[in-house]
Scaffold this active site. Structure first.
Site, PDB file in Angstrom:
ATOM      1  N   ASN A   8       0.886  -1.204  -0.073  1.00 22.49           N
ATOM      2  CA  ASN A   8       0.113  -0.004  -0.094  1.00 22.49           C
ATOM      3  C   ASN A   8       0.805   1.222  -0.206  1.00 22.49           C
ATOM      4  OD1 ASN A   8      -1.754   2.202   0.586  1.00 22.49           O
ATOM      5  ND2 ASN A   8      -2.148   1.500   2.453  1.00 22.49           N
ATOM      6  N   LYS A  10      -0.024   4.352  -0.322  1.00 24.51           N
ATOM      7  CA  LYS A  10      -0.417   5.585   0.330  1.00 24.51           C
ATOM      8  C   LYS A  10      -0.224   6.678  -0.638  1.00 24.51           C
ATOM      9  CE  LYS A  10       0.178   3.384   4.875  1.00 24.51           C
ATOM     10  NZ  LYS A  10      -0.027   3.665   6.225  1.00 24.51           N
ATOM     11  N   HIS A  93      -9.452   1.419   4.938  1.00 26.77           N
ATOM     12  CA  HIS A  93      -8.358   1.582   5.566  1.00 26.77           C
ATOM     13  C   HIS A  93      -8.542   2.499   6.740  1.00 26.77           C
ATOM     14  CE1 HIS A  93      -4.030   3.032   6.578  1.00 26.77           C
ATOM     15  NE2 HIS A  93      -3.799   1.581   5.967  1.00 26.77           N
ATOM     16  N   GLU A  95      -6.764   5.057   7.745  1.00 25.01           N
ATOM     17  CA  GLU A  95      -6.479   6.348   7.479  1.00 25.01           C
ATOM     18  C   GLU A  95      -7.690   7.061   6.775  1.00 25.01           C
ATOM     19  OE1 GLU A  95      -2.907   5.703   5.407  1.00 25.01           O
ATOM     20  OE2 GLU A  95      -1.935   5.186   7.551  1.00 25.01           O
ATOM     21  N   GLU A 160      -5.645  -4.637  10.625  1.00 27.42           N
ATOM     22  CA  GLU A 160      -4.611  -3.772  10.677  1.00 27.42           C
ATOM     23  C   GLU A 160      -4.838  -3.041  12.132  1.00 27.42           C
ATOM     24  OE1 GLU A 160      -2.336  -2.372   6.808  1.00 27.42           O
ATOM     25  OE2 GLU A 160      -4.178  -1.283   7.291  1.00 27.42           O
ATOM     26  N   GLY A 166       2.491   2.162  11.040  1.00 29.59           N
ATOM     27  CA  GLY A 166       3.533   3.066  10.893  1.00 29.59           C
ATOM     28  C   GLY A 166       4.299   3.478  12.003  1.00 29.59           C
ATOM     29  N   SER A 198       3.158  -2.292  10.245  1.00 32.11           N
ATOM     30  CA  SER A 198       4.575  -2.357  10.613  1.00 32.11           C
ATOM     31  C   SER A 198       5.047  -3.577  10.308  1.00 32.11           C
ATOM     32  CB  SER A 198       4.710  -2.095  12.125  1.00 32.11           C
ATOM     33  OG  SER A 198       4.531  -0.776  12.313  1.00 32.11           O
TER      34      SER A 198
END
Ligand code: PGA
Length: 239
Positions: A8, A10, A93, A95, A160, A166, A198
């Protein structure tokens, strides 16, 4: 079921980043992996990525709108991603759930849109740190499954934990296995359950060896061949 190692990217990557895909393709052609490989670049690079991927890896989008077309400035539909050459699309996701206020109901509509367009949605779920600390991670994940999943059809789940994305932190092995078992009981044996958060060359082999881990969704470490290839090489033969 072969494992799936998905990158991904991003909001990273300009045209010069196509060189990373080209280098990855050369490496995969030289030593065919035991896993399927997917790269989800920014939408602006999708069509150009098809040209350099030469079928050695799959391509995907990072989000889609639930409608096939319409007056939705700035959005990209699943049909558009498919038209550009995608086979997969990430939906839900964390985010996007956080920054774009996407609810699980939105995520389900996007997943259904992906299926309508012939794409395989990768549906992301995962608890926040406060949920993990409160001991409610499994309840949160179960509720996200209830509300985010389409009624049937093809899809993957990416577990996730929000606090692992991250951050360099990952759950304990038994915590990953417990959540993946819960998801497996819910979605059956024929759909993949990826772990994300991660994943690095240093921990990939251990994570990919865990029960019910059918692959990985990799963010930061997928941006360069030097860190993504070792993760692909850490995949387990499962077919
Ligand atoms: P990370 O991101 O590998 O950089 O933690 C994973 C993701 O957000 O999909």
């Amino acid at each position: 079921m072969r494992q799936l190692i998905a990158g991904n990217w991003k909001m990273y990557g300009l045209r010069q980043s196509l060189a990373e895909i080209a280098a990855l393709v050369r490496a995969l052609e030289a030593a065919p992996p035991v896993a399927d490989v997917l790269v989800c670049p920014p939408a602006t690079l999708l069509a150009a990525s098809v040209g350099v991927s030469k079928g050695a890896l799959s391509l995907g989008g990072q989000d889609c709108h639930s409608q096939p077309d319409g007056p939705c400035t700035g959005d990209v539909s699943a049909e558009m991603l498919a038209d550009a050459g995608a086979q997969f699309v990430i939906v839900g996701h964390s985010e996007r759930r956080a920054a774009h206020l996407e609810t699980s109901e939105h995520v389900r509509a996007k997943a259904e849109a992906a299926q309508r367009a012939g794409l395989t949605p990768i549906i992301c779920i995962g608890e926040k740190l406060a949920d993990r600390d409160a001991g409610t991670a499994e309840n949160i994940v179960a509720a996200q499954l209830d509300d985010s999943l389409p009624a049937g059809g093809d899809y993957c789940i990416a577990y996730e934990p929000v606090w692992a994305i991250g951050t360099g932190r990952t759950p304990k092995n038994q915590e990953i296995e417990a959540i993946h078992r819960l998801i497996r009981n819910r979605i059956g044996a024929s759909r993949r359950i990826l772990y994300g958060g991660s994943v690095k060359p240093e921990n990939a082999r251990e994570i990919l060896s865990l029960a019910d881990v059918d692959g990985a969704l990799v963010g930061g470490a997928s941006l360069t061949v030097s860190s993504f290839l070792p993760i692909i090489e850490a995949a387990q033969r499962r077919d």
